[in-house]
Design an enzyme around this catalytic site. Sequence first.
Site, PDB file in Angstrom:
ATOM      1  CB  THR A 117      -0.887  -0.003   1.265  1.00 17.38           C
ATOM      2  OG1 THR A 117      -1.462   1.298   1.422  1.00 17.38           O
ATOM      3  CG2 THR A 117      -0.096  -0.298   2.524  1.00 17.38           C
ATOM      4  CE1 TYR A 141      -3.815  -2.343   5.201  1.00 15.93           C
ATOM      5  CE2 TYR A 141      -3.381  -0.121   4.378  1.00 15.93           C
ATOM      6  CZ  TYR A 141      -3.643  -1.462   4.140  1.00 15.93           C
ATOM      7  OH  TYR A 141      -3.737  -1.923   2.851  1.00 15.93           O
TER       8      TYR A 141
END
Length: 329
Positions: A117, A141
């Site tokens: 990501t 995350y």
Amino acid sequence: MGRILVTGGAGYIGSHVVRQLVERGETVVVLDNLSTGFRDAVIGAELVVGDIGDRVAVDALLGTGDIDTVMHFAAHTVVPESVSNPLKYYGNNTCGTRSLLAACAEAGVAHVVFSSTAAVYGMPSSGVADEDTPTLPINPYGWSKLMSETMLRDLSAATPLRHVVLRYFNVAGCDPGGRIGQNTPNATLLIKVACEHAVGKRPGLAIFGTDYDTPDGTCIRDYIHVEDLAAAHLGALDHLRGGGASTTLNCGYGHGYSVREVLEAVQRISGTRLDVREEPRRAGDPPALIARSEKLAKIFGWTPRHDDLDVIVSTALAWERTLLARGVR
Ligand code: UDP
């Protein structure tokens, strides 16, 4: 040509990759615990319901010896939840990946393609990130994914395994054939939220921050259509099977749209007047986050086919209407 194990293949991005792999004749097996994935999102592949951290289940799959590539999507992906419940993210995303990689190493899997990501970059000062931009996540995350990238890099250095890490920017849109899409309950992503409102599933939506140093005061993001993103995974597979070196690549279009521009597109395409309120900035939002993605085009010969906000929004909207017709709230 071996079989491909796709973890998280019943989820949003994984299911689009599975569909493209199957369409071009690959044999795919999906491992998904269905915590956020859907059985009927798996088109044309075998589905094994199980957890990436379950060594018995994973060893049984890899023990057949004919899986040459593991594509690893299974992960929790909701950033605010990662802040309130970090160990859930480190447990599944990081420890789960460690367990999966150990199984891959023991079974002699040749290639791993890892779903990462842009959150690994945190808040790059220029708003533009290439693959050498320093990584400094600002939420659990992003850290959980960066730790997995690190394990994969070190494992590849120590063993014959080769890998591709793909760092996704803002993924949106869905299968132009309308068969699969994004089903996440309590979605927080802008295009999904706006389309849910446009079809009447939500009473309204908010713009988080209108005082950023951007042309219209709202944040700018690089929205990539899930079909183009999925195609990058097939490029990664071909690269690795062709003997290509391990690499890390951004997946974005290299240009962005503001929140207001996205909402205008949703309004125009849906023909619905959106009820939009302006709220203060959301914590941790960089003003702009755009990919430099020349490397992806150069190494894989990747050419985007859906680099158009209207196409992204139209397919996302069509999917919301499908969900509504199916009675999915
Ligand atoms: N955003 C917004 N309203 C929403 C959801 C998102 O204004 O209901 C904004 C958010 O603040 C950010 C951009 O839209 O500037 C993209 O956010 P999203 O959560 O879709 O993805 P992120 O870039 O955070 O991964």
